[in-house]
Design a protein around this motif. Structure first.
Motif, PDB file in Angstrom:
ATOM      1  N   MET A 159       4.192 -39.916 -18.120  1.00 29.97           N
ATOM      2  CA  MET A 159       3.567 -39.013 -17.146  1.00 29.97           C
ATOM      3  C   MET A 159       2.906 -39.735 -15.982  1.00 29.97           C
ATOM      4  O   MET A 159       2.720 -39.177 -14.922  1.00 29.97           O
ATOM      5  CB  MET A 159       2.485 -38.184 -17.837  1.00 29.97           C
ATOM      6  CG  MET A 159       2.964 -37.428 -19.032  1.00 29.97           C
ATOM      7  SD  MET A 159       3.925 -36.037 -18.519  1.00 29.97           S
ATOM      8  CE  MET A 159       2.792 -34.747 -18.969  1.00 29.97           C
ATOM      9  N   TYR A 160       2.470 -40.988 -16.216  1.00 30.89           N
ATOM     10  CA  TYR A 160       1.711 -41.704 -15.189  1.00 30.89           C
ATOM     11  C   TYR A 160       2.595 -42.559 -14.284  1.00 30.89           C
ATOM     12  O   TYR A 160       2.148 -43.045 -13.260  1.00 30.89           O
ATOM     13  CB  TYR A 160       0.654 -42.618 -15.855  1.00 30.89           C
ATOM     14  CG  TYR A 160       1.178 -43.371 -17.068  1.00 30.89           C
ATOM     15  CD1 TYR A 160       1.931 -44.518 -16.915  1.00 30.89           C
ATOM     16  CD2 TYR A 160       0.937 -42.891 -18.355  1.00 30.89           C
ATOM     17  CE1 TYR A 160       2.439 -45.185 -18.021  1.00 30.89           C
ATOM     18  CE2 TYR A 160       1.440 -43.556 -19.468  1.00 30.89           C
ATOM     19  CZ  TYR A 160       2.190 -44.698 -19.292  1.00 30.89           C
ATOM     20  OH  TYR A 160       2.695 -45.345 -20.377  1.00 30.89           O
ATOM     21  N   CYS A 161       3.837 -42.770 -14.658  1.00 29.62           N
ATOM     22  CA  CYS A 161       4.621 -43.826 -14.014  1.00 29.62           C
ATOM     23  C   CYS A 161       5.600 -43.313 -12.958  1.00 29.62           C
ATOM     24  O   CYS A 161       6.383 -42.384 -13.217  1.00 29.62           O
ATOM     25  CB  CYS A 161       5.374 -44.612 -15.085  1.00 29.62           C
ATOM     26  SG  CYS A 161       6.288 -45.995 -14.391  1.00 29.62           S
ATOM     27  N   LEU A 196       4.349 -55.984 -23.598  1.00 32.15           N
ATOM     28  CA  LEU A 196       4.529 -54.561 -23.906  1.00 32.15           C
ATOM     29  C   LEU A 196       3.132 -53.966 -24.080  1.00 32.15           C
ATOM     30  O   LEU A 196       2.497 -54.122 -25.128  1.00 32.15           O
ATOM     31  CB  LEU A 196       5.344 -54.385 -25.193  1.00 32.15           C
ATOM     32  CG  LEU A 196       5.707 -52.942 -25.549  1.00 32.15           C
ATOM     33  CD1 LEU A 196       6.819 -52.403 -24.643  1.00 32.15           C
ATOM     34  CD2 LEU A 196       6.138 -52.813 -27.008  1.00 32.15           C
ATOM     35  N   ARG A 197       2.674 -53.313 -23.045  1.00 30.54           N
ATOM     36  CA  ARG A 197       1.340 -52.721 -23.157  1.00 30.54           C
ATOM     37  C   ARG A 197       1.370 -51.558 -24.138  1.00 30.54           C
ATOM     38  O   ARG A 197       2.328 -50.784 -24.138  1.00 30.54           O
ATOM     39  CB  ARG A 197       0.887 -52.188 -21.787  1.00 30.54           C
ATOM     40  CG  ARG A 197       0.497 -53.282 -20.811  1.00 30.54           C
ATOM     41  CD  ARG A 197      -0.136 -52.637 -19.592  1.00 30.54           C
ATOM     42  NE  ARG A 197      -0.514 -53.609 -18.594  1.00 30.54           N
ATOM     43  CZ  ARG A 197      -0.872 -53.278 -17.353  1.00 30.54           C
ATOM     44  NH1 ARG A 197      -0.873 -52.007 -16.966  1.00 30.54           N
ATOM     45  NH2 ARG A 197      -1.227 -54.205 -16.489  1.00 30.54           N
ATOM     46  N   ILE A 198       0.309 -51.453 -24.935  1.00 29.29           N
ATOM     47  CA  ILE A 198       0.188 -50.277 -25.786  1.00 29.29           C
ATOM     48  C   ILE A 198      -0.212 -49.084 -24.914  1.00 29.29           C
ATOM     49  O   ILE A 198      -0.011 -47.937 -25.287  1.00 29.29           O
ATOM     50  CB  ILE A 198      -0.804 -50.524 -26.963  1.00 29.29           C
ATOM     51  CG1 ILE A 198      -0.747 -49.420 -28.009  1.00 29.29           C
ATOM     52  CG2 ILE A 198      -2.224 -50.706 -26.479  1.00 29.29           C
ATOM     53  CD1 ILE A 198       0.462 -49.407 -28.862  1.00 29.29           C
ATOM     54  N   GLU A 199      -0.739 -49.360 -23.750  1.00 25.52           N
ATOM     55  CA  GLU A 199      -1.214 -48.375 -22.755  1.00 25.52           C
ATOM     56  C   GLU A 199      -2.495 -47.683 -23.225  1.00 25.52           C
ATOM     57  O   GLU A 199      -3.486 -47.683 -22.521  1.00 25.52           O
ATOM     58  CB  GLU A 199      -0.150 -47.324 -22.368  1.00 25.52           C
ATOM     59  CG  GLU A 199       1.262 -47.850 -22.124  1.00 25.52           C
ATOM     60  CD  GLU A 199       1.423 -48.716 -20.881  1.00 25.52           C
ATOM     61  OE1 GLU A 199       0.442 -48.954 -20.177  1.00 25.52           O
ATOM     62  OE2 GLU A 199       2.565 -49.189 -20.644  1.00 25.52           O
ATOM     63  N   THR A 200      -2.469 -47.092 -24.412  1.00 25.85           N
ATOM     64  CA  THR A 200      -3.684 -46.569 -25.046  1.00 25.85           C
ATOM     65  C   THR A 200      -3.463 -46.563 -26.550  1.00 25.85           C
ATOM     66  O   THR A 200      -2.361 -46.290 -27.006  1.00 25.85           O
ATOM     67  CB  THR A 200      -4.038 -45.146 -24.574  1.00 25.85           C
ATOM     68  OG1 THR A 200      -5.108 -44.645 -25.393  1.00 25.85           O
ATOM     69  CG2 THR A 200      -2.868 -44.176 -24.684  1.00 25.85           C
ATOM     70  N   SER A 232      -3.782 -52.303 -21.650  1.00 25.57           N
ATOM     71  CA  SER A 232      -4.064 -50.876 -21.511  1.00 25.57           C
ATOM     72  C   SER A 232      -4.091 -50.453 -20.058  1.00 25.57           C
ATOM     73  O   SER A 232      -4.355 -51.250 -19.167  1.00 25.57           O
ATOM     74  CB  SER A 232      -5.453 -50.526 -22.047  1.00 25.57           C
ATOM     75  OG  SER A 232      -5.735 -51.188 -23.230  1.00 25.57           O
ATOM     76  N   LEU A 233      -3.868 -49.163 -19.887  1.00 25.60           N
ATOM     77  CA  LEU A 233      -4.146 -48.517 -18.614  1.00 25.60           C
ATOM     78  C   LEU A 233      -5.552 -47.963 -18.718  1.00 25.60           C
ATOM     79  O   LEU A 233      -5.922 -47.378 -19.737  1.00 25.60           O
ATOM     80  CB  LEU A 233      -3.154 -47.381 -18.383  1.00 25.60           C
ATOM     81  CG  LEU A 233      -1.847 -47.769 -17.715  1.00 25.60           C
ATOM     82  CD1 LEU A 233      -0.883 -46.592 -17.715  1.00 25.60           C
ATOM     83  CD2 LEU A 233      -2.090 -48.249 -16.288  1.00 25.60           C
ATOM     84  N   VAL A 234      -6.325 -48.143 -17.671  1.00 23.32           N
ATOM     85  CA  VAL A 234      -7.726 -47.737 -17.712  1.00 23.32           C
ATOM     86  C   VAL A 234      -7.965 -46.579 -16.752  1.00 23.32           C
ATOM     87  O   VAL A 234      -7.656 -46.694 -15.556  1.00 23.32           O
ATOM     88  CB  VAL A 234      -8.634 -48.934 -17.353  1.00 23.32           C
ATOM     89  CG1 VAL A 234     -10.088 -48.503 -17.222  1.00 23.32           C
ATOM     90  CG2 VAL A 234      -8.501 -50.034 -18.407  1.00 23.32           C
ATOM     91  N   GLY A 248      -4.917 -52.762 -16.530  1.00 22.29           N
ATOM     92  CA  GLY A 248      -4.694 -52.252 -15.175  1.00 22.29           C
ATOM     93  C   GLY A 248      -5.338 -50.901 -15.002  1.00 22.29           C
ATOM     94  O   GLY A 248      -5.331 -50.074 -15.919  1.00 22.29           O
ATOM     95  N   PRO A 249      -5.919 -50.666 -13.808  1.00 23.45           N
ATOM     96  CA  PRO A 249      -6.452 -49.332 -13.535  1.00 23.45           C
ATOM     97  C   PRO A 249      -5.294 -48.352 -13.362  1.00 23.45           C
ATOM     98  O   PRO A 249      -4.270 -48.700 -12.760  1.00 23.45           O
ATOM     99  CB  PRO A 249      -7.202 -49.528 -12.213  1.00 23.45           C
ATOM    100  CG  PRO A 249      -6.528 -50.688 -11.542  1.00 23.45           C
ATOM    101  CD  PRO A 249      -6.048 -51.583 -12.652  1.00 23.45           C
ATOM    102  N   PHE A 250      -5.449 -47.154 -13.889  1.00 28.29           N
ATOM    103  CA  PHE A 250      -4.445 -46.114 -13.660  1.00 28.29           C
ATOM    104  C   PHE A 250      -4.589 -45.615 -12.222  1.00 28.29           C
ATOM    105  O   PHE A 250      -5.683 -45.260 -11.789  1.00 28.29           O
ATOM    106  CB  PHE A 250      -4.647 -44.973 -14.670  1.00 28.29           C
ATOM    107  CG  PHE A 250      -4.018 -43.682 -14.229  1.00 28.29           C
ATOM    108  CD1 PHE A 250      -2.654 -43.606 -13.990  1.00 28.29           C
ATOM    109  CD2 PHE A 250      -4.797 -42.539 -14.049  1.00 28.29           C
ATOM    110  CE1 PHE A 250      -2.068 -42.417 -13.557  1.00 28.29           C
ATOM    111  CE2 PHE A 250      -4.213 -41.351 -13.628  1.00 28.29           C
ATOM    112  CZ  PHE A 250      -2.860 -41.287 -13.369  1.00 28.29           C
ATOM    113  N   ILE A 251      -3.474 -45.609 -11.485  1.00 25.55           N
ATOM    114  CA  ILE A 251      -3.462 -45.139 -10.100  1.00 25.55           C
ATOM    115  C   ILE A 251      -2.465 -43.977 -10.014  1.00 25.55           C
ATOM    116  O   ILE A 251      -1.263 -44.186 -10.215  1.00 25.55           O
ATOM    117  CB  ILE A 251      -3.029 -46.279  -9.137  1.00 25.55           C
ATOM    118  CG1 ILE A 251      -3.932 -47.514  -9.333  1.00 25.55           C
ATOM    119  CG2 ILE A 251      -3.047 -45.801  -7.689  1.00 25.55           C
ATOM    120  CD1 ILE A 251      -3.466 -48.758  -8.574  1.00 25.55           C
ATOM    121  N   PRO A 252      -2.953 -42.758  -9.749  1.00 20.97           N
ATOM    122  CA  PRO A 252      -2.060 -41.603  -9.782  1.00 20.97           C
ATOM    123  C   PRO A 252      -0.920 -41.714  -8.769  1.00 20.97           C
ATOM    124  O   PRO A 252      -1.136 -42.085  -7.617  1.00 20.97           O
ATOM    125  CB  PRO A 252      -2.974 -40.422  -9.422  1.00 20.97           C
ATOM    126  CG  PRO A 252      -4.355 -40.917  -9.568  1.00 20.97           C
ATOM    127  CD  PRO A 252      -4.341 -42.402  -9.428  1.00 20.97           C
TER     128      PRO A 252
END
Ligand code: 5AD
Ligand code: FES
Length: 345
Positions: A64-66, A154-158, A194-196, A224-228
């Motif tokens: 959803m974020y990418c 491979l980020r777990i992302e969350t 993670s994405l933050v 990494g900060p999540f950037i919409p």
């Protein structure tokens, strides 16, 4: 807070609730200073550079974020040929990079045979290879390793399973975990992260992410900060606070895992003009300059506002070296494996 920090700095342990309170603290100055001291002691002042080759923007997934999500019909898709990839790696070696990171969406055109051939060709150049190509079977990971791949990102992302499965439809949290454990088991240096600032993410779940990285343990971790991205379902989300929270996450990671490699991520610099330098002062010790050439850079759009889309690999190499020197650090000429600094001191 001072006594918690003192223990973290000397013993590298924190409980989940201590992490939550540090993530929420109003004045992180002493957290950042402690992380910087630990960074200097365990990995030194050298910064490892990794040349990033973004070789395909095709992706079968739909996170959803990418910006590369399969459903984004606005995305410009490209795929470099194996010959082009090897050529870019050759140029990266010419710029003095010791490691190349081969990154792409999950693109099925790159079969295990094709990937292994690319890996073997690049190994002939004497480079360390990091792969960042997503979830694969254990057999595929084993084949890449055998072909010569050294590291895997491979980020777990969350680590919040519910949030993960909501944001990564079609994917399962268990399979992502399985991938990380397989990679470890196969002898890769494993990077996660993670994405933050994801919608619905809590400080408690970020604390769990850090404890998970410590438990695995990872060899590298990218925060990494999540950037919409405008062409995703999360386009309306805010970016408020993501930069500061990412810095705190990096600093805490350095305290918990004192000798791992922590990149100052490109997304940090999208949110702040000094983003990577600030990250390097808060625990980070790696930068991954882009070595992808031409228009491909801007087409590989995970998030909007990506830096360096108009620059050439040579410009980025010079720019980043200057920036690193400006804060009293230097570009290391070593391959930069986990723990290398302490061993060679
Ligand atoms: N903002 C910031 N980082 C993103 N990534 C994907 N989408 C975004 C976004 N919108 C990150 C993911 C992935 C890495 C390659 O890029 O964390 O693991
Ligand atoms: Fe690309 Fe600075 S790193 S221009």
């Amino acid at each position: 807070m001072q006594s918690i920090l003192q223990r973290a700095e000397t013993q590298h342990t924190l409980t989940a609730s201590e992490i939550v309170s540090l993530l929420g603290c109003q004045d992180p100055f002493s957290l950042f200073a402690a992380a910087n001291r630990v960074r200097q002691k365990y990995v030194g002042d050298g910064v490892y550079l990794r040349g990033l080759i973004e070789f395909s923007s095709f992706c079968k997934n739909d996170c959803m974020y990418c910006g590369l999500r399969g459903s984004n019909t606005h995305a410009q898709r490209y795929r470099l040929s194996p010959g082009q990839i090897v050529e870019m790696a050759q140029k990266a070696a010419g710029y003095g990079y010791k490691t190349v990171v081969l990154q792409s969406g999950e693109d099925l055109w790159f079969t295990v045979e094709r990937m292994c051939e690319i890996i073997r060709e690049i190994k002939k150049l004497g480079l360390v290879i990091t792969l960042s190509i997503g979830e694969k079977t254990r057999e595929e990971y084993a084949a890449y390793r055998q072909a010569g791949a050294d590291r895997y990102l491979l980020r777990i992302e969350t680590t919040d399973k519910q949030l993960y499965e909501k944001l990564d439809p079609r994917m399962s949290f268990e399979n992502r975990m399985r991938c990380l454990y397989d990679l470890k088991d196969l002898g890769y240096e494993v990077g996660s992260g993670s994405l933050v600032g994801l919608p619905g993410q809590t400080l408690e779940s970020l604390a769990d992410d850090l404890l998970f990285f410590k438990q695995l343990p990872v060899d590298m971790a990218g925060i990494g900060p999540f950037i919409p991205h405008p062409h995703t379902p999360l386009s309306q989300e805010s970016v408020e606070g993501h930069f500061e929270l990412s810095l705190k996450m990096m600093a805490l990671m350095r305290l918990l895992l004192p000798d791992i490699n922590i990149p100052a991520t490109t997304a940090m610099e999208t949110l702040h003009p000094q983003g990577r330098l600030l990250a390097l002062k808060c625990g980070a010790n790696v930068v991954m300059p882009n070595v992808t050439e031409g228009d491909y850079r801007k087409q590989y759009e995970l998030y909007p506002g990506k830096i360096c889309t108009a620059e050439s690999p040579a410009q980025c190499r010079g720019c980043i070296q200057g920036k690193i020197k400006s804060i009293g650090r230097f570009v290391s000429n070593r391959p930069g494996f986990h723990g290398e600094y302490l061993k060679n001191r």
